[in-house]
Design a protein around this motif. Sequence first.
Motif, PDB file in Angstrom:
ATOM      1  N   SER A 408      27.461  14.925  26.828  1.00  0.00           N
ATOM      2  CA  SER A 408      26.771  14.209  25.757  1.00  0.00           C
ATOM      3  C   SER A 408      25.505  14.979  25.406  1.00  0.00           C
ATOM      4  N   ASN A 409      25.401  15.374  24.148  1.00  0.00           N
ATOM      5  CA  ASN A 409      24.220  16.081  23.665  1.00  0.00           C
ATOM      6  C   ASN A 409      23.492  15.212  22.644  1.00  0.00           C
ATOM      7  N   ALA A 410      22.188  15.138  22.768  1.00  0.00           N
ATOM      8  CA  ALA A 410      21.360  14.499  21.749  1.00  0.00           C
ATOM      9  C   ALA A 410      20.328  15.519  21.302  1.00  0.00           C
ATOM     10  N   ASP A 411      20.542  16.079  20.125  1.00  0.00           N
ATOM     11  CA  ASP A 411      19.679  17.134  19.604  1.00  0.00           C
ATOM     12  C   ASP A 411      18.829  16.602  18.464  1.00  0.00           C
ATOM     13  N   ILE A 412      17.552  16.953  18.493  1.00  0.00           N
ATOM     14  CA  ILE A 412      16.620  16.609  17.417  1.00  0.00           C
ATOM     15  C   ILE A 412      16.043  17.925  16.898  1.00  0.00           C
ATOM     16  N   PRO A 413      16.691  18.559  15.916  1.00  0.00           N
ATOM     17  CA  PRO A 413      16.196  19.851  15.434  1.00  0.00           C
ATOM     18  C   PRO A 413      14.928  19.730  14.596  1.00  0.00           C
ATOM     19  N   ILE A 414      14.729  18.558  13.992  1.00  0.00           N
ATOM     20  CA  ILE A 414      13.547  18.348  13.156  1.00  0.00           C
ATOM     21  C   ILE A 414      12.927  16.996  13.510  1.00  0.00           C
ATOM     22  N   GLU A 415      11.652  17.002  13.849  1.00  0.00           N
ATOM     23  CA  GLU A 415      10.885  15.768  14.029  1.00  0.00           C
ATOM     24  C   GLU A 415       9.477  16.036  13.496  1.00  0.00           C
ATOM     25  N   THR A 416       9.319  15.806  12.214  1.00  0.00           N
ATOM     26  CA  THR A 416       8.154  16.268  11.465  1.00  0.00           C
ATOM     27  C   THR A 416       7.279  15.096  11.041  1.00  0.00           C
ATOM     28  N   THR A 417       5.972  15.290  11.139  1.00  0.00           N
ATOM     29  CA  THR A 417       4.998  14.328  10.621  1.00  0.00           C
ATOM     30  C   THR A 417       3.952  15.084   9.819  1.00  0.00           C
ATOM     31  N   MET A 418       3.681  14.610   8.610  1.00  0.00           N
ATOM     32  CA  MET A 418       2.607  15.146   7.778  1.00  0.00           C
ATOM     33  C   MET A 418       1.622  14.014   7.499  1.00  0.00           C
ATOM     34  N   ILE A 419       0.312  14.343   7.521  1.00  0.00           N
ATOM     35  CA  ILE A 419      -0.717  13.310   7.519  1.00  0.00           C
ATOM     36  C   ILE A 419      -1.787  13.599   6.472  1.00  0.00           C
ATOM     37  N   PHE A 420      -2.099  12.565   5.669  1.00  0.00           N
ATOM     38  CA  PHE A 420      -3.249  12.563   4.765  1.00  0.00           C
ATOM     39  C   PHE A 420      -4.344  11.701   5.388  1.00  0.00           C
ATOM     40  N   ASP A 421      -5.606  12.157   5.330  1.00  0.00           N
ATOM     41  CA  ASP A 421      -6.737  11.385   5.840  1.00  0.00           C
ATOM     42  C   ASP A 421      -7.809  11.185   4.781  1.00  0.00           C
ATOM     43  N   ASP A 422      -8.460  10.023   4.849  1.00  0.00           N
ATOM     44  CA  ASP A 422      -9.705   9.724   4.142  1.00  0.00           C
ATOM     45  C   ASP A 422     -10.621   9.131   5.199  1.00  0.00           C
ATOM     46  N   ARG A 423     -11.570   9.940   5.699  1.00  0.00           N
ATOM     47  CA  ARG A 423     -12.252   9.591   6.934  1.00  0.00           C
ATOM     48  C   ARG A 423     -13.571   8.850   6.760  1.00  0.00           C
ATOM     49  N   ASP A 424     -13.875   8.411   5.544  1.00  0.00           N
ATOM     50  CA  ASP A 424     -15.104   7.626   5.355  1.00  0.00           C
ATOM     51  C   ASP A 424     -14.859   6.480   4.382  1.00  0.00           C
ATOM     52  N   ALA A 425     -13.717   5.850   4.497  1.00  0.00           N
ATOM     53  CA  ALA A 425     -13.341   4.780   3.571  1.00  0.00           C
ATOM     54  C   ALA A 425     -14.179   3.523   3.841  1.00  0.00           C
ATOM     55  N   GLN A 426     -14.429   2.763   2.777  1.00  0.00           N
ATOM     56  CA  GLN A 426     -15.236   1.550   2.866  1.00  0.00           C
ATOM     57  C   GLN A 426     -14.379   0.314   2.563  1.00  0.00           C
ATOM     58  N   GLY A 427     -14.770  -0.801   3.157  1.00  0.00           N
ATOM     59  CA  GLY A 427     -14.227  -2.086   2.759  1.00  0.00           C
ATOM     60  C   GLY A 427     -12.808  -2.382   3.206  1.00  0.00           C
ATOM     61  N   TYR A 428     -12.319  -1.718   4.256  1.00  0.00           N
ATOM     62  CA  TYR A 428     -10.989  -2.057   4.761  1.00  0.00           C
ATOM     63  C   TYR A 428     -11.074  -3.350   5.564  1.00  0.00           C
ATOM     64  N   SER A 429     -10.089  -4.228   5.415  1.00  0.00           N
ATOM     65  CA  SER A 429     -10.089  -5.472   6.177  1.00  0.00           C
ATOM     66  C   SER A 429      -8.718  -5.735   6.774  1.00  0.00           C
ATOM     67  N   PHE A 430      -8.739  -6.330   7.972  1.00  0.00           N
ATOM     68  CA  PHE A 430      -7.489  -6.770   8.602  1.00  0.00           C
ATOM     69  C   PHE A 430      -7.654  -8.225   9.022  1.00  0.00           C
ATOM     70  N   ASP A 431      -6.537  -8.950   8.989  1.00  0.00           N
ATOM     71  CA  ASP A 431      -6.545 -10.362   9.378  1.00  0.00           C
ATOM     72  C   ASP A 431      -5.244 -10.676  10.111  1.00  0.00           C
ATOM     73  N   TYR A 432      -5.337 -10.822  11.442  1.00  0.00           N
ATOM     74  CA  TYR A 432      -4.195 -11.136  12.290  1.00  0.00           C
ATOM     75  C   TYR A 432      -4.223 -12.601  12.744  1.00  0.00           C
ATOM     76  N   THR A 433      -4.790 -13.477  11.901  1.00  0.00           N
ATOM     77  CA  THR A 433      -4.743 -14.903  12.230  1.00  0.00           C
ATOM     78  C   THR A 433      -3.303 -15.339  12.428  1.00  0.00           C
ATOM     79  N   ASP A 434      -2.412 -14.877  11.538  1.00  0.00           N
ATOM     80  CA  ASP A 434      -0.971 -14.986  11.776  1.00  0.00           C
ATOM     81  C   ASP A 434      -0.544 -13.659  12.384  1.00  0.00           C
TER      82      ASP A 434
END
Length: 948
Positions: A408-434
């Motif tokens: 049994s072979n399990a091959d992953i020839p490609i596992e790619t991640t590309m990332i965009f950043d904005d490292r000084d963003a303002q006003g982000y909010s999260f709410d996990y009340t639910d």
Amino acid sequence: MGISVSRISLFRMALLAGGALAAASTAQAQDAAAEPQIAAEDSVPEDAIVVTGFRQSLQAAINVKKNAVGAVDAIVAEDIAKFPDQNLAESLQRIPGISITRDAGEGRSITVRGLSSQFTRVRVNGLETVATSTDGASANRDRAFDFNVFASELFSSIVVHKTAEASLDEGSLGAVVDLNTGNPLAGKAGFTAVASVVGTYNDLSDYVGPRLAGLVSWRNDAGTFGASISAAYQKTQVLELGNNTVRWSQARFDSVDGTNCFTTPNSGGSYRPSAACDKAALAFHPRIPRYGTIQHDRERLGLTGSVQFAPTDSSKFSIDGLFSRFNALRDEQYGEVLLRSNERSINVVNPVYDANNTMVSATLNDAWVRTEHYYRKSKTEFYQVGGTWDQDVSDSLRFTLLGGFSKSNADIPIETTMIFDDRDAQGYSFDYTDMKYPKLTFGTSVTDPANFQLAEIRDRPSSTENRFKTVQFRTEWDVTEGFTIKAGAVWRRFNFDAEAYQRDTAVCGNGGLDRVLGTITCSPSSAFGASAVYGIPVTAAMGQLLNIGNAGQPAGTTTSILVPNLDATTALTKLYDRALLPDAGNIRGVQETTKGGYLQFDGNGELLGLRYALNAGIRYVKTEQSSYGLVSGVQATVERAYDDWLPSANIAFYPTEDLIVRAAVAEVITRPTLGSLTPGGSADGFNFRVTSGNPFLEPFRATNYDVAVEWYFAPQALISVAGFIKDVASFTQSSAISEATFAQTGLPVSVLTPSSPAALNPALLSQPIWTLSTTVNGTGAKLKGVEIAAQIPFKIFTEGFLGNFGIIANATFIDSNADYTVQGPATVPGGALVNLVRSATLANVSKQAYNGTFYYDDGRFSARVMGTYRSDYHEGASGTGNVLEGYGSMFNLDASMRFKLTDWVELSVEGNNLLDTYRYRYTDIDAKRNYENNHYGRNILVGARFKY
């Protein structure tokens, strides 16, 4: 009189069940030619009840269970083919005591009587094997069997042995599962062809894919030669929509509600304690809160072939082959905030806390906004070839020689991640009340390319290979009427090899494209400096728009997000031209050779007027292990050997013809997990953890006790109650040794992922925040449970229309307890995690599981509705101060309707996951904080089956 269990092995009983199906002219792909790959008796028992259709498969499965001495359950061909099962795991979940885990909405692995797939051994046509596929993180690099590799149409029967016998392969604390393909000599004479054409529609992905199956079989009139070929093909596209957090953690922030938490803003300085800052630092906040989409494209192809030759009544030769190819593409797109390791620069406003010390909502300024696009291409291939020689030496002596190999072979020839950043963003909010359906809102535009820079590029190809070679010799000698001696020997070699590489990097400052293509790495000031430009400015051509769709999000959640376009960004950075660097922790392997034999005594008769059947014996096995891994860049190999004597006994009493009382006791083992056996280790620069292997782990050893009462009160009817105890002497567990600086580990910085915070910021290497851990043999544990099952056709109460209905139901209740050494929350702001011992259920054990089917079958039209429920369970150690993590309870509803248009054409409509159930994963067993909450849509299958 019943069948003499001393003269017929359990495999042969499975064959009788399959052979009865083959003789009937039902329109199923396996009925005429795909039977269990074991020798058969030539006739059906005199007391067999002849039924047809779905009821026939139920009766055949009951026959297997009734005639066994130990605890056995079975599913026979028509039963498998006539449920909307995408693979074998979903077929198995209908057996009492079995629950499944899902991947991309379909079953992948099984849990038997509370013990995970690690503790279950799987044999295909009598040969132990491992089938490996990929999940959300990587390839399966352990002993667990991935059932999603195979289509259910390829198999004629599944037999689950829940109690041990000396003649049964060792290695299981939970169960031994036998998967059986074709047996052409059990079919009718002449030529048989069966085909199934089905279209599968997923309402979330709005995709229609084919599901095709076919079988061709031929047997001569004399019954001395037969051959069969079967094939199954399926292509699906599933969307997984929802949210996740990648766990929760504690950290000190830059400021809280305007109170500065450090003497200097953003970086440097020293911490200034205050009520607001301390409360925020000790509370748990989401590490990477995000919504996103995951697209799963899957293609499954399976082929089986069998040739059998019986030149005389006393000889039979079989050659069997099985091939499966499972291709999968996984495409993930997310919009998120990267709090992990960046809390030092983030300002928190209006935090809200709950009773579990969780920061359930807040607004963040100077937040590190990130969007990412992940793509993985994987290919799993499995093949097995085996041969069997069954020989009756005399009327009382016979043997079986069995051999073969699988890969049994399990091959992953490609596992790619590309990332965009904005490292000084303002006003982000999260709410996990639910907690399951959070509100996540970005305060600055996440669709404007001008706000982003291409900040990280990753690619992590890998491969995993499992190989089995087996030679086994079994003998049976009928000493006298009612007494048989069985003896045998086995040689088996298992090889596991894994390789993984990476070409990760952070994109350096001031738009430095030349730095990406060259060999210069990012400096700390370039990566973290307040005014530095940290990547390549994003243009419209480099991105694409993500709409998160129906992910369960509440109103106000940001739903449109710019994510990297993989073709554009990989071409721009020439990612695939970069040199591959070894991932030291995942270049490893194990060779395991087992040699052993068994002696077993089978008997039946009467004791004080009470009929009984029993088997008792002992199995000896010697295990030789050789494991290798990279230690400081150099391959190290460790060898060891150990042996075990494994006694077992099963007995069945028959107070009446319809009542059976069973009891069993056995010493059993499961060998340690492959991921823990290899020397060397890995360093996690994201979670500041160094993990080393332990080649000297002892196997899991346990004593199992079982008792059951079964009442076969009418044809196709059964009520049973079974109790079991598994007294496990030792469970392996991860153990945190100490906390230290990275320098104190002695590892080179090169083992860190280049894009990890630790690799980018050398200051983190000198802080005593690194957890050093390994796997050890922990204390023992005990598991106790009860299975209740009922199979009730209404025809035993009434005739006519109502008599065509029936119920199949089972329930499993398990009580277990084990002690886990874990790392709990820090008790001072910025302090180390605290080691503690926590008692909980065994990992992967649900306290309750239910399975019910309500069916109608009049021979021409049939309909079934099936529901499965599994209560919540934890998987074991979590991280970042959370105590254990796992999954919430889950209920799935499936249905099927079939109409036999003619004797050779049958139409079908089926539904899978009709309630579109969400899968909730939590972190921390007490707080049940959100890890992820996703759904996969409903699957509707419409098709026809043809038989010639």
